[in-house]
Design an enzyme around this catalytic site. Structure first.
Site, short mmCIF file in Angstrom:
data_model
loop_
_atom_site.label_atom_id
_atom_site.label_comp_id
_atom_site.label_asym_id
_atom_site.label_seq_id
_atom_site.Cartn_x
_atom_site.Cartn_y
_atom_site.Cartn_z
N SER A 34 -4.68 -0.58 3.46
CA SER A 34 -5.11 -0.59 2.06
C SER A 34 -4.27 0.40 1.25
O SER A 34 -4.07 1.54 1.66
CB SER A 34 -6.59 -0.21 1.96
OG SER A 34 -7.39 -1.12 2.68
N HIS A 65 -6.90 -7.04 2.32
CA HIS A 65 -5.87 -7.34 3.30
C HIS A 65 -5.50 -8.82 3.18
O HIS A 65 -6.34 -9.70 3.38
CB HIS A 65 -6.38 -7.05 4.72
CG HIS A 65 -6.47 -5.58 5.03
ND1 HIS A 65 -5.86 -5.02 6.12
CD2 HIS A 65 -7.09 -4.57 4.39
CE1 HIS A 65 -6.11 -3.72 6.15
NE2 HIS A 65 -6.86 -3.43 5.10
N HIS A 87 -9.04 -4.94 12.85
CA HIS A 87 -9.80 -3.72 13.14
C HIS A 87 -10.80 -3.98 14.26
O HIS A 87 -11.34 -5.08 14.39
CB HIS A 87 -10.56 -3.25 11.90
CG HIS A 87 -9.70 -2.91 10.73
ND1 HIS A 87 -9.17 -3.88 9.91
CD2 HIS A 87 -9.27 -1.71 10.25
CE1 HIS A 87 -8.45 -3.30 8.96
NE2 HIS A 87 -8.50 -1.99 9.15
N TYR A 89 -13.80 -2.96 14.38
CA TYR A 89 -15.14 -3.25 13.85
C TYR A 89 -15.34 -4.70 13.45
O TYR A 89 -16.46 -5.12 13.14
CB TYR A 89 -15.47 -2.32 12.68
CG TYR A 89 -14.57 -2.42 11.47
CD1 TYR A 89 -14.58 -3.54 10.64
CD2 TYR A 89 -13.71 -1.38 11.14
CE1 TYR A 89 -13.77 -3.62 9.52
CE2 TYR A 89 -12.90 -1.45 10.03
CZ TYR A 89 -12.93 -2.57 9.22
OH TYR A 89 -12.11 -2.64 8.11
N GLU A 90 -14.27 -5.50 13.46
CA GLU A 90 -14.42 -6.93 13.17
C GLU A 90 -14.97 -7.69 14.36
O GLU A 90 -15.17 -8.90 14.29
CB GLU A 90 -13.08 -7.52 12.75
CG GLU A 90 -12.53 -6.96 11.45
CD GLU A 90 -11.16 -7.52 11.10
OE1 GLU A 90 -11.06 -8.74 10.87
OE2 GLU A 90 -10.18 -6.74 11.10
N ALA A 117 -5.21 3.61 5.05
CA ALA A 117 -6.00 4.38 4.11
C ALA A 117 -6.91 5.29 4.92
O ALA A 117 -7.45 4.87 5.94
CB ALA A 117 -6.81 3.46 3.21
N MET A 215 -10.08 4.14 10.35
CA MET A 215 -10.67 3.14 11.25
C MET A 215 -9.62 2.24 11.88
O MET A 215 -9.93 1.13 12.31
CB MET A 215 -11.69 2.29 10.47
CG MET A 215 -12.77 3.08 9.79
SD MET A 215 -13.84 2.00 8.78
CE MET A 215 -14.81 3.24 7.90
N SER A 216 -8.38 2.71 11.95
CA SER A 216 -7.30 1.88 12.49
C SER A 216 -6.20 2.76 13.05
O SER A 216 -6.35 3.98 13.16
CB SER A 216 -6.72 0.97 11.39
OG SER A 216 -6.02 1.75 10.43
N ASN A 239 -9.69 9.05 -0.38
CA ASN A 239 -10.94 9.72 -0.74
C ASN A 239 -11.08 10.98 0.09
O ASN A 239 -10.42 11.14 1.12
CB ASN A 239 -12.14 8.79 -0.50
CG ASN A 239 -12.21 8.30 0.93
OD1 ASN A 239 -11.56 7.31 1.30
ND2 ASN A 239 -12.96 9.01 1.77
N HIS A 251 -15.89 1.59 -0.54
CA HIS A 251 -14.60 0.90 -0.40
C HIS A 251 -13.94 0.71 -1.76
O HIS A 251 -12.71 0.65 -1.86
CB HIS A 251 -14.80 -0.45 0.29
CG HIS A 251 -13.53 -1.09 0.74
ND1 HIS A 251 -12.63 -0.47 1.58
CD2 HIS A 251 -12.99 -2.31 0.44
CE1 HIS A 251 -11.60 -1.28 1.80
NE2 HIS A 251 -11.79 -2.39 1.11
#
Length: 276
Positions: A34, A65, A87, A89-90, A117, A215-216, A239, A251
């Protein structure tokens, strides 16, 4: 067919599918998280392949994405760009998450740039800062290499002292200096997501030496190291991490900050690719 052979065949099938549809041999691959999507607009003579068309791959499930490979040239160099990534979490396995890195290696790519990000844990950072990843901490408690090792892909045991290539990092530093661009440097930590971390978790991570959280990236960097693919990691501080400021995380904030810095990030990446 064993699971190891089945996975290897899936890598070959994906790479062959892509190779049949492009007329270049990419030297540099970029995985765009991102906030980094502007770079796709700088690709000359672009050709695109949506992920879901590639055998063994699926569409990206994250807002922001695009979920496609883009091939072409940047600064005269043949490149392939992943506009978006997978990811954990998918609901994917880590082998699925990192399959594109195996395919990138199979296509003969010589250097990899991973971007993401991230939330700033280091209170000396500001939203919009770019951080050069000097090392990482894997808080997913998972590893994409668990299971039978395929020697065709890499050694069973290998060194992780320099996951992020020192020469590529020096190149990024040189570009930042020439542009007068503030480039932070620090340790990136990954958790699984998709929820943001608690303030207590951020305090723990800061105590343990992390400067940014996301997260990646960590599984991809691990597989790239396993494959002896020189890798550079860059994070956009979209952030401040949970508890640093007295405000909730969203997000939307991530995307807003990413949009604010996309032009300066694009210029940085253009010069970086030209010098690698």
């Amino acid at each position: 067919m064993t699971d190891v052979n089945r996975y290897y065949e899936s890598i070959l099938a994906a790479a062959d599918f892509i190779q049949d549809r492009i007329d270049i041999k990419p030297q540099i691959a970029l995985v765009l998280g991102s906030g980094w999507d502007l770079l796709t607009e700088q690709i000359e003579n672009p050709s695109k392949i949506p992920y879901q068309l590639v055998p063994g791959m699926r569409a990206s499930g994250v807002v922001g994405h695009a979920g496609e490979f883009v091939f072409g040239s940047i600064a005269g160099k043949p490149v392939m760009v992943m506009s978006g990534r997978y990811h954990l979490y998918e609901g994917l396995t880590l082998q699925q998450v990192t399959l594109p890195i195996r395919v990138i290696k199979q296509l003969g790519v010589e250097q990899l740039i991973l971007t993401n990000a991230a939330g700033a844990i280091n209170t000396g950072y500001q939203p919009g800062d770019m951080m050069l990843i000097t090392d990482h901490i894997n808080f997913t408690c998972q590893n994409p290499l668990i299971g039978e090792n395929d020697a065709r892909l890499g050694d069973r045991f290998f060194d992780m002292c320099h996951v992020y290539d020192p020469r590529m990092m020096d190149c990024a530093r040189d570009v930042a200096k020439q542009q007068g661009f503030t480039l932070q440097e620090g340790v990136y930590a990954q958790m699984t997501g998709p929820c943001y971390e608690t303030p207590a978790e951020i305090r723990m991570l800061r105590t343990m030496g992390a400067d940014a959280i996301g997260m990646s990236t960590v599984p991809e960097a691990t597989v790239a190291r396993h494959a002896n693919l020189p890798t550079l990691g860059l994070s956009c501080m979209t952030n401040m991490a949970a508890g640093v400021l007295d405000q909730p995380l969203s997000h939307t904030e991530v995307l807003d900050t990413a949009n604010r810095v996309r032009e300066s990030y694009g210029k940085f990446m253009l010069d970086l690719v030209s010098k690698l």
